[in-house]
Design an enzyme around this catalytic site. Structure first.
Site, PDB file in Angstrom:
ATOM      1  N   GLY A  35       0.584  -1.324   0.111  1.00 33.07           N
ATOM      2  CA  GLY A  35       0.371  -0.204   0.154  1.00 33.07           C
ATOM      3  C   GLY A  35       1.059   1.258   0.443  1.00 33.07           C
ATOM      4  O   GLY A  35       0.372   1.958  -0.105  1.00 33.07           O
ATOM      5  N   ALA A  36       1.956   0.962   1.442  1.00 34.02           N
ATOM      6  CA  ALA A  36       2.772   2.124   1.095  1.00 34.02           C
ATOM      7  C   ALA A  36       4.351   1.636   1.365  1.00 34.02           C
ATOM      8  O   ALA A  36       4.400   0.422   2.210  1.00 34.02           O
ATOM      9  CB  ALA A  36       2.323   3.839   1.605  1.00 34.02           C
ATOM     10  N   MET A  37       5.436   2.856   1.369  1.00 38.79           N
ATOM     11  CA  MET A  37       6.590   2.141   2.169  1.00 38.79           C
ATOM     12  C   MET A  37       7.028   3.514   3.341  1.00 38.79           C
ATOM     13  O   MET A  37       6.999   4.995   2.377  1.00 38.79           O
ATOM     14  CB  MET A  37       7.530   1.952   1.290  1.00 38.79           C
ATOM     15  CG  MET A  37       8.630   1.550   1.875  1.00 38.79           C
ATOM     16  SD  MET A  37       8.730   0.954   3.289  1.00 38.79           S
ATOM     17  CE  MET A  37      10.177  -0.025   4.213  1.00 38.79           C
ATOM     18  N   GLU A  38       7.102   3.336   4.354  1.00 35.85           N
ATOM     19  CA  GLU A  38       7.675   4.829   4.948  1.00 35.85           C
ATOM     20  C   GLU A  38       8.582   4.480   5.101  1.00 35.85           C
ATOM     21  O   GLU A  38       9.267   5.022   5.739  1.00 35.85           O
ATOM     22  CB  GLU A  38       7.629   3.515   6.637  1.00 35.85           C
ATOM     23  CG  GLU A  38       8.536   2.828   6.654  1.00 35.85           C
ATOM     24  CD  GLU A  38       7.929   0.930   6.778  1.00 35.85           C
ATOM     25  OE1 GLU A  38       6.925   1.375   6.431  1.00 35.85           O
ATOM     26  OE2 GLU A  38       8.494   0.914   7.866  1.00 35.85           O
ATOM     27  N   ASN A  39       9.173   5.347   3.746  1.00 37.65           N
ATOM     28  CA  ASN A  39      10.691   5.866   3.872  1.00 37.65           C
ATOM     29  C   ASN A  39      10.696   6.495   4.857  1.00 37.65           C
ATOM     30  O   ASN A  39      10.130   8.780   4.106  1.00 37.65           O
ATOM     31  CB  ASN A  39      11.893   6.074   2.460  1.00 37.65           C
ATOM     32  CG  ASN A  39      10.796   4.551   1.521  1.00 37.65           C
ATOM     33  OD1 ASN A  39      11.539   3.417   2.038  1.00 37.65           O
ATOM     34  ND2 ASN A  39      10.277   4.600   1.020  1.00 37.65           N
ATOM     35  N   HIS A  60      -0.483   5.854   8.936  1.00 32.90           N
ATOM     36  CA  HIS A  60       0.079   4.428   9.244  1.00 32.90           C
ATOM     37  C   HIS A  60       1.602   4.811   9.215  1.00 32.90           C
ATOM     38  O   HIS A  60       2.373   4.473   9.838  1.00 32.90           O
ATOM     39  CB  HIS A  60      -0.374   3.832   8.478  1.00 32.90           C
ATOM     40  CG  HIS A  60       0.496   2.156   8.387  1.00 32.90           C
ATOM     41  ND1 HIS A  60      -0.064   1.190   9.241  1.00 32.90           N
ATOM     42  CD2 HIS A  60       1.964   1.675   8.247  1.00 32.90           C
ATOM     43  CE1 HIS A  60       1.049  -0.169   8.853  1.00 32.90           C
ATOM     44  NE2 HIS A  60       1.344   0.405   9.210  1.00 32.90           N
ATOM     45  N   GLU A  61       2.126   5.155   7.754  1.00 37.60           N
ATOM     46  CA  GLU A  61       2.706   5.159   7.633  1.00 37.60           C
ATOM     47  C   GLU A  61       3.554   6.611   7.922  1.00 37.60           C
ATOM     48  O   GLU A  61       5.230   6.772   8.385  1.00 37.60           O
ATOM     49  CB  GLU A  61       3.108   6.035   5.943  1.00 37.60           C
ATOM     50  CG  GLU A  61       2.416   4.919   5.274  1.00 37.60           C
ATOM     51  CD  GLU A  61       2.750   4.059   4.838  1.00 37.60           C
ATOM     52  OE1 GLU A  61       4.337   3.032   5.635  1.00 37.60           O
ATOM     53  OE2 GLU A  61       2.420   2.200   4.659  1.00 37.60           O
ATOM     54  N   HIS A  71       5.122   5.661  11.067  1.00 38.86           N
ATOM     55  CA  HIS A  71       6.922   4.700  10.907  1.00 38.86           C
ATOM     56  C   HIS A  71       7.669   5.052  10.972  1.00 38.86           C
ATOM     57  O   HIS A  71       9.076   5.329  11.717  1.00 38.86           O
ATOM     58  CB  HIS A  71       6.732   4.127  10.153  1.00 38.86           C
ATOM     59  CG  HIS A  71       5.950   2.979   9.407  1.00 38.86           C
ATOM     60  ND1 HIS A  71       6.165   1.484  10.279  1.00 38.86           N
ATOM     61  CD2 HIS A  71       4.992   2.371   8.799  1.00 38.86           C
ATOM     62  CE1 HIS A  71       5.367   0.115   9.798  1.00 38.86           C
ATOM     63  NE2 HIS A  71       4.818   0.948   9.047  1.00 38.86           N
ATOM     64  N   GLU A  89       5.163  -2.910  12.592  1.00 39.66           N
ATOM     65  CA  GLU A  89       3.911  -2.855  12.375  1.00 39.66           C
ATOM     66  C   GLU A  89       2.399  -3.060  13.149  1.00 39.66           C
ATOM     67  O   GLU A  89       1.904  -2.157  12.439  1.00 39.66           O
ATOM     68  CB  GLU A  89       3.401  -4.031  10.974  1.00 39.66           C
ATOM     69  CG  GLU A  89       4.645  -3.882   9.833  1.00 39.66           C
ATOM     70  CD  GLU A  89       4.559  -3.057   9.050  1.00 39.66           C
ATOM     71  OE1 GLU A  89       3.217  -2.277   9.226  1.00 39.66           O
ATOM     72  OE2 GLU A  89       5.561  -2.607   8.536  1.00 39.66           O
TER      73      GLU A  89
HETATM   74 ZN   LIG Z   1       3.382  -0.405   7.781  1.00 43.94          ZN
END
Ligand SMILES: [Zn+2]
Length: 832
Positions: free
Chosen positions: A262-266, A296-297, A300, A319
């Site tokens: 869905g997404a990535m928390e860079n 959510h991201e 993180h 997570e």
């Molecule tokens: Zn996550």
């Protein structure tokens, strides 16, 4: 040398040894992206690191070709590279390593992914380093606890936008530098480059950026106000509950194509699936779901990025926290209400995972290597972990819960920690008996069962489950004949049954009225449930009961036909669109699919369709409920002429516009019914990447032998086709109404899926295996084939999806044997 899926996955003991030996001081990465249409790009990495001893180690590099390999100024033997790792010997106290070479652009969403927009021919790049894909675009010591400072120099076409984990400085002539402000783990280092269209804003001194392909410019502009508002509200929320401010400078969100997750928390540069920049009209539920991803991201940034796990066995720390805090943040800080969605979508996902043979504890899974950790990236790490944290917050109270978190951030900021460190921090904040609590909830797999039985005028609530025993913080509720829900009391339910005297006129006792725990909930006889369920307007109560119904179908203790009656009677009064959408999904895809004998599927689907039409007719024109109902109408329709009319823009219900998403939903349904004409015609007017994915799904769904053969080749053979088009072909292939046509492909799936690991890896490998599984062919024969396949030598990334999908198949077959026994009776029911 070409890296393959056989690239060595880092083992835990190797990571421990390397972390004890090395300190990585800086990473200088130079990328030559000036020829973005070539198969490869140039990557040169200079790593400065200290070593406590002279024994050897290794660095990961999964390029195509090495051009420079130097340690402390001296060339290394080219044979020290095995295609995946470079062996380093003769280390000094302080070392400088230079690795340069040619690396391949990827098309599977990992490493440096390249997408060519079919609409305007522009090339778009983004890097995805999670979980162990960083060495696909630069050389590195690829493990979460070897954090380092980074400095990037990027060369590319001068008209590009370039963003990464820190502020970008343009040096002119197509050269940019990026120097992230803090040390980073390799798995969240990223780069986004191409002619991206950007919207920028600022909130509380933090520069915000939103980016998408130029062809999505109008949609991005339309969505930007909501995204900026949600992003700002989430920042404010986290600044309120955490002592530390957002630590990574600017906050960019890039909506990128072909994204697997869905997404990535860079840090500083979150990448998100570009489907979240809606091309059609979105409902409030769609926006709420996107807001949850944004929150959510952002969670993180603290949990995962500021303090990172030491090893992948603590992936849950990332997570579960992001999931829990994200839901809380959206619910408390934005206009969107999220716990509904968490209850009906995410908890059901986790519940299925927690009852599969592949279930595992939330924490302490001891991932032996990086690749096996990827498999625990599931509904247990997310939804169950979040539900368990919800229990912990209730048990500890917010002051101690957040007090512990803040102490943990202080102690480990910009470093790494493990589960035990967090437990210590909570203990320090005054949370009592945490060891016992953690053993029961975090280190024990599976779900308890909480049910209500009647004894005289009292209701007895009992819990059966696991050892060590869990105590559940619950709100007991009562439902009266009008569907009104009242709270009776808040309790701690342990091993002792609880006796409740319901108020006069109570029709149903709800053991978890606020949907606050993690358990299988049963409220009593289904006749009592059926008497009140259609009248309940309380979202939490509805979700608890509906989840119980779905669970009871899957454990073969409730007949699918009875569940269909219950749920269709409930639909008209459900206040939440996300619940309505999930109900229609279940009755269409499950109760009229695998949980229905083939010869009765069309009759069941007709009932679903009638219910969807009723809801459509009773919804206000232009409203979200109307759009939700219309989507359900399309998916359950077998009326070719009506669908064709709508697709042509004729006779559409008042309030429904023919936007791209509605158009493609119609095209896909027409394809299932055998009408191929609209596919190519729609592609002409909508020549976008998103449209190609829809077209792949539609083509795979066509009921002809040629269409199935072409789709099968896409699924089972290597190609350059983007992964999302392959996923879509998988989704379209096995249709509940086409079991005769696809019968020959059922044994072929089990024969052929094992060899897909020769040309796929990572996410894509497992995802294709799951999506292409012949779940509509619910029969003892399919089950026998599946079980035989599981005794063969399958790669771990394939085994897990096949185990999970086979568990679902077994449940459907068991249910059919119990409730429609003509198909065979040699399977014993699983429950109750
Ligand atoms: Zn996550």
């Amino acid at each position: 040398m070409t890296p393959t899926s056989a690239a060595t996955s880092l083992r835990h003991e190797e990571a421990v040894r390397r972390a004890a030996q090395l300190v990585v001081e800086s990473m200088q990465i130079e990328l030559d992206l000036t020829a973005p249409t070539e198969p490869t790009f140039g990557s040169r990495t200079t790593i400065r690191f200290a070593s406590t001893d002279a024994t050897g180690t290794f660095v990961e590099f999964r390029g195509q070709r090495v051009t420079t390999l130097e340690l402390n100024g001296a060339p290394l033997d080219p044979a020290s590279w095995d295609g995946s790792r470079i062996t380093l010997t003769g280390l000094q106290r302080y070392n400088t390593l230079v690795v340069a070479g040619e690396m391949a652009y990827s098309n599977d969403g990992e490493g440096l992914h390249r997408h060519v927009d079919p609409q305007d021919g522009q090339t778009y790049l983004y890097a995805m380093s999670f979980l162990d894909a960083a060495p696909r675009w630069f050389a590195c010591f690829d493990q979460p606890d070897l954090k380092s400072r980074y400095r990037f120099t990027i060369r590319g076409p001068a008209d590009w936008t370039v963003i990464g984990n820190g502020p970008t400085v343009a040096a002119g002539d197509g050269v940019w530098t990026i120097a992230p402000p803090h040390p980073l783990s390799t798995y969240f280092v990223t780069l986004v480059a191409g002619r991206y269209y950007s919207v920028t804003a600022e909130h509380d001194g933090i520069r915000l950026g939103l980016h998408a392909r130029a062809s999505l410019r109008d949609q991005l502009r339309a969505e930007a106000p909501d995204l900026v508002e949600v992003t700002s509200q989430c920042l404010d929320y986290y600044h309120r509950v955490f002592d530390r401010r957002y630590p990574f400078g600017e906050y960019h969100q890039a909506f990128v194509p072909d994204f697997n997750a869905g997404a990535m928390e860079n840090p500083g540069c979150v990448t998100l699936r570009d489907g979240m920049i809606f091309r059609g009209r979105a409902t409030n539920a769609d926006r709420a779901s996107r807001a949850a991803v944004v929150a959510h991201e952002m969670a993180h940034m603290w949990f995962g990025d500021l303090v990172s796990m030491r090893w992948w066995d603590d992936l849950w720390l990332n997570e579960s926290f992001a999931e829990y805090l994200g839901q809380r943040c959206v619910g408390e800080a934005t206009i969107y209400r999220r716990w509904n969605d968490f209850g009906i979508v995410r908890k059901d996902w986790g519940s299925v995972a927690d009852q599969s043979p592949s279930t595992h504890p939330v924490a302490s899974n001891g991932a032996a290597d990086a690749a096996s950790a990827l498999q625990d990236f599931d509904g247990i790490s997310y939804a169950k972990g979040a539900a368990v944290l919800q229990q912990l917050a209730a048990y500890a109270g917010d002051p101690a819960f957040f007090g512990g978190l803040n102490a943990y951030f202080d102690r480990f900021a910009f470093g790494n920690a493990a589960f035990a460190d967090l437990v210590d921090a909570w203990r320090g904040a005054g949370v009592p008996q945490l060891g016992r609590w953690a053993d029961a909830w975090l280190r024990t797999a599976g779900m308890d069962r909480i049910e209500v039985s009647q004894a005289g005028g009292s209701s007895v609530i009992t819990k059966t489950g696991h050892s060590p025993s869990r105590t559940h913080a619950l709100t007991i509720g009562s439902v009266d004949p009008s569907g009104a829900v009242t709270v009776l009391e808040e309790v701690q339910l342990g091993d002792e049954p609880l006796v409740i005297t319901p108020p006069a006129g109570s029709r149903l006792v709800l053991p978890d009225a606020t949907n606050a725990t993690w358990a299988k909930i049963r409220c009593g006889a289904w006749t009592d449930v059926g008497a009140v369920l259609p009248k309940i307007r309380d979202d939490n109560a509805l979700v608890v009961i509906v989840n119980g119904i779905r669970d009871a179908v899957r454990e073969a203790s409730l007949a699918p036909a009875a569940a269909l009656d219950l749920l269709l009677a409930t639909v008209p009064g459900v206040p939440s669109e996300v619940v309505v959408a999930q109900l229609f999904g279940f009755v269409t895809n499950q109760l009229s699919g695998p949980y229905c004998p083939s010869d009765q599927r069309s009759a069941r689907l007709a009932r679903v369709h009638a219910a969807a039409l009723d809801l459509l007719a009773s919804s206000e024109a232009g409203s979200d409920p109307q759009l939700t109902a219309f989507r359900a109408v399309i998916r359950s329709s077998v009326d070719w002429s009506v669908l064709r009319d709508w697709w042509s823009g004729r006779q559409l219900p008042d309030g429904i516009d023919l936007d791209p998403e509605i158009t493609w939903a119609l095209v896909e349904r027409l394809a299932v019914l055998g009408d191929a004409g609209p596919i190519d015609e729609t592609l002409v007017s909508d020549p976008t990447a998103s449209a190609r994915t829809h077209a792949a799904r539609a083509r795979a769904a066509l009921p002809t032998t040629d269409a199935k053969a072409a789709a099968w080749a896409l699924i089972m053979q290597p190609s350059e086709v983007p992964a999302h088009e392959v996923y879509a072909a998988c989704e379209g292939f096995f249709q509940p109404s086409q079991t005769d046509l696809t019968a020959a492909y059922v044994p072929r799936y089990f024969r052929e899926i094992g060899s897909t690991d020769s040309f796929r890896s990572g996410w894509v490998l497992g995802r294709v295996a799951l999506l292409a599984y012949p779940s509509t062919a619910a029969s003892p024969d399919t089950l026998a084939l599946a079980e035989r396949t599981l005794t063969s030598d399958l790669s771990p990334l394939l085994r897990r999806p096949v185990v999970d999908a086979t568990d679902q198949l077994r449940r459907a077959v068991t249910s059919l044997a119990r409730y429609s026994p003509t198909i065979g009776t040699r399977f014993e029911p699983i429950g109750p």
